[in-house]
Write an enzyme that holds these catalytic residues in place. Sequence first.
Site, PDB file in Angstrom:
ATOM      1  N   ALA A  75      17.303 -16.353  53.275  1.00 44.74           N
ATOM      2  CA  ALA A  75      16.074 -16.247  54.060  1.00 44.74           C
ATOM      3  C   ALA A  75      16.020 -14.895  54.746  1.00 44.74           C
ATOM      4  CB  ALA A  75      16.049 -17.354  55.123  1.00 44.74           C
ATOM      5  N   SER A  77      15.460 -12.857  58.291  1.00 43.66           N
ATOM      6  CA  SER A  77      15.846 -13.316  59.626  1.00 43.66           C
ATOM      7  C   SER A  77      15.625 -12.292  60.740  1.00 43.66           C
ATOM      8  CB  SER A  77      17.305 -13.750  59.607  1.00 43.66           C
ATOM      9  OG  SER A  77      18.119 -12.640  59.305  1.00 43.66           O
ATOM     10  N   TYR A 141       9.396 -15.942  62.491  1.00 40.54           N
ATOM     11  CA  TYR A 141      10.733 -16.271  61.983  1.00 40.54           C
ATOM     12  C   TYR A 141      11.136 -17.680  62.434  1.00 40.54           C
ATOM     13  CZ  TYR A 141      15.790 -16.505  61.884  1.00 40.54           C
ATOM     14  OH  TYR A 141      17.074 -16.931  61.703  1.00 40.54           O
ATOM     15  N   LYS A 145      11.478 -21.290  60.229  1.00 44.54           N
ATOM     16  CA  LYS A 145      12.727 -22.073  60.220  1.00 44.54           C
ATOM     17  C   LYS A 145      12.446 -23.506  60.688  1.00 44.54           C
ATOM     18  CE  LYS A 145      15.887 -19.299  58.706  1.00 44.54           C
ATOM     19  NZ  LYS A 145      17.011 -19.601  57.811  1.00 44.54           N
ATOM     20  N   PHE A 169      23.023 -19.737  67.374  1.00 41.73           N
ATOM     21  CA  PHE A 169      22.656 -18.852  68.463  1.00 41.73           C
ATOM     22  C   PHE A 169      22.978 -17.424  67.990  1.00 41.73           C
ATOM     23  CE2 PHE A 169      20.834 -21.424  71.876  1.00 41.73           C
ATOM     24  CZ  PHE A 169      20.750 -22.601  71.155  1.00 41.73           C
ATOM     25  N   ASN A 170      23.740 -16.604  68.688  1.00 46.18           N
ATOM     26  CA  ASN A 170      23.869 -15.207  68.231  1.00 46.18           C
ATOM     27  C   ASN A 170      25.116 -15.008  67.381  1.00 46.18           C
ATOM     28  OD1 ASN A 170      21.914 -15.142  70.488  1.00 46.18           O
ATOM     29  ND2 ASN A 170      21.894 -12.973  69.986  1.00 46.18           N
ATOM     30  N   GLY A 284       9.009 -10.603  73.205  1.00 47.96           N
ATOM     31  CA  GLY A 284       9.455 -11.851  72.579  1.00 47.96           C
ATOM     32  C   GLY A 284      10.875 -12.249  72.913  1.00 47.96           C
ATOM     33  N   ASP A 285      11.592 -11.459  73.729  1.00 49.61           N
ATOM     34  CA  ASP A 285      12.979 -11.811  74.080  1.00 49.61           C
ATOM     35  C   ASP A 285      13.016 -12.830  75.226  1.00 49.61           C
ATOM     36  OD1 ASP A 285      14.526 -10.369  72.312  1.00 49.61           O
ATOM     37  OD2 ASP A 285      14.771  -8.632  73.631  1.00 49.61           O
TER      38      ASP A 285
HETATM   39  N1  UFG Z   1      19.390  -5.780  72.876  1.00 51.90           N
HETATM   40  C1  UFG Z   1      19.405  -4.622  73.639  1.00 51.90           C
HETATM   41  N2  UFG Z   1      19.480  -3.445  72.975  1.00 51.90           N
HETATM   42  C2  UFG Z   1      19.527  -3.342  71.631  1.00 51.90           C
HETATM   43  C3  UFG Z   1      19.514  -4.533  70.860  1.00 51.90           C
HETATM   44  C4  UFG Z   1      19.433  -5.736  71.530  1.00 51.90           C
HETATM   45  O1  UFG Z   1      19.358  -4.665  74.874  1.00 51.90           O
HETATM   46  O2  UFG Z   1      19.582  -2.227  71.115  1.00 51.90           O
HETATM   47  C5  UFG Z   1      19.345  -7.069  73.569  1.00 51.90           C
HETATM   48  C6  UFG Z   1      18.185  -7.924  73.201  1.00 51.90           C
HETATM   49  O3  UFG Z   1      17.069  -7.637  74.017  1.00 51.90           O
HETATM   50  C7  UFG Z   1      18.733  -9.325  73.430  1.00 51.90           C
HETATM   51  C8  UFG Z   1      20.227  -9.190  73.149  1.00 51.90           C
HETATM   52  O4  UFG Z   1      20.490  -7.801  73.199  1.00 51.90           O
HETATM   53  O5  UFG Z   1      18.560  -9.680  74.766  1.00 51.90           O
HETATM   54  C9  UFG Z   1      20.624  -9.709  71.779  1.00 51.90           C
HETATM   55  O6  UFG Z   1      19.734  -9.150  70.829  1.00 51.90           O
HETATM   56  P1  UFG Z   1      19.939  -9.342  69.255  1.00 51.90           P
HETATM   57  O7  UFG Z   1      18.822  -8.592  68.579  1.00 51.90           O
HETATM   58  O8  UFG Z   1      21.335  -8.989  68.887  1.00 51.90           O
HETATM   59  O9  UFG Z   1      19.791 -10.894  69.059  1.00 51.90           O
HETATM   60  P2  UFG Z   1      18.579 -11.847  69.454  1.00 51.90           P
HETATM   61  O10 UFG Z   1      19.071 -12.688  70.594  1.00 51.90           O
HETATM   62  O11 UFG Z   1      17.308 -11.153  69.636  1.00 51.90           O
HETATM   63  O12 UFG Z   1      18.410 -12.633  68.096  1.00 51.90           O
HETATM   64  C10 UFG Z   1      19.267 -13.640  67.711  1.00 51.90           C
HETATM   65  C11 UFG Z   1      19.339 -13.717  66.194  1.00 51.90           C
HETATM   66  C12 UFG Z   1      17.990 -14.056  65.620  1.00 51.90           C
HETATM   67  C13 UFG Z   1      17.484 -15.288  66.272  1.00 51.90           C
HETATM   68  C14 UFG Z   1      17.479 -15.143  67.774  1.00 51.90           C
HETATM   69  C15 UFG Z   1      17.084 -16.410  68.465  1.00 51.90           C
HETATM   70  O13 UFG Z   1      19.779 -12.504  65.684  1.00 51.90           O
HETATM   71  O14 UFG Z   1      18.105 -14.264  64.250  1.00 51.90           O
HETATM   72  O15 UFG Z   1      18.782 -14.817  68.227  1.00 51.90           O
HETATM   73  O16 UFG Z   1      16.303 -16.085  69.553  1.00 51.90           O
HETATM   74  F1  UFG Z   1      16.243 -15.553  65.878  1.00 51.90           F
END
Ligand code: UFG
Length: 330
Positions: A75, A77, A141, A145, A169-170, A284-285
């Site tokens: 998929a 992601s 996304y 899912k 989760f992460n 979206g965070d």
């Molecule tokens: N972040 C930063 N700087 C960066 C990259 C990320 O501050 O350069 C922060 C993001 O804002 C977030 C955290 O680090 O708060 C983690 O970000 P990631 O992009 O590593 O992961 P996400 O939590 O956004 O995403 C993860 C998965 C997705 C899933 C999501 C669920 O990778 O596939 O959790 O919300 F959809």
Amino acid sequence: MKILVLGGAGYIGSHTVRELIKSGSQVVIVDNLETGYKEAVHPDAAFYQGDIRDRAFMDHVFQKESIDGVIHFAANSLVGESMTNPLKYYDNNLYGTKVLLDSMVANHIDKIVFSSTAATYGEPERIPILETDPTEPTNPYGETKLSMEKMMKWTNQAYGVRYVALRYFNACGADASGNIGEAHSPETHLIPLILQVPNGQRDKISIYGEDYDTKDGTCVRDYIHVTDLAQAHILAMKYLMDGKESAIFNLGNGVGFTVKEVIETARKVTNHPIPAEVVSRRSGDPAKLIASSEKAKKILGWNPEHADLEEIIESAWNWHRNHPHGYKNI
Ligand code: UFG
């Protein structure tokens, strides 16, 4: 036991293949190599390059191999990409799963474990998040899912295909061998981006907002080691093999770390200053995502073994330091 792993050349797929083979299973991999890498294909697995949206191809694989169960990672992601190109996500994630299920039903394959995500919850109402909490995805996304989960539910009811949906989760970290790891292009995830600084590929890391309602103002996430995720897939497949009912499980450590804490831990692990700069929020965070994984622990007997953030980042660093360009130029 012969398991078909769809997306077995990708990040979580390749780690799961490795653990499956270690546990004595035979593995067949299907991957279109759009985001996966040939170099990540395990040498002891049979490999078919092709796309899950290709019904004739999927039928061919099921007819050629006698498959006991399917683990589905194939998929797209990336949350950001899904906002600008939602139909790509509907096509690959949803339509792809529909074709896969058509082929499984026609070929009498009735067990599937697949990747779902914390993004199905959207902005959570409470922490830690339980599987029964409301699901209100805030991006395509997560929406695709969640729709995959629903498609599985009705397919189960109509045709008896049982499923386990694993809401990660992460995902982070890398296999202890250092031979496989995370390699996204473009990279958007926090830990690999941080490690690009000590690797000399980036001057600093951006922190997306420090005005969240958290202890240091930066977002909190539940970081879970990819090998622990891999183990959960094996346990979920065993659960289905034991004849148990379809189910949904969260997979996380139940502990949250802020972005600043992750950067600080990476500084310690790499012994590099890793300059950081606060920039505006990424849209979206959610402020905080922490899983309750009690259900997976109780029902699957899952027990994450690499919960320590320092150990997680060490394993990621071991991979990235030795493979600064991922699988390119191996
Ligand atoms: N972040 C930063 N700087 C960066 C990259 C990320 O501050 O350069 C922060 C993001 O804002 C977030 C955290 O680090 O708060 C983690 O970000 P990631 O992009 O590593 O992961 P996400 O939590 O956004 O995403 C993860 C998965 C997705 C899933 C999501 C669920 O990778 O596939 O959790 O919300 F959809």
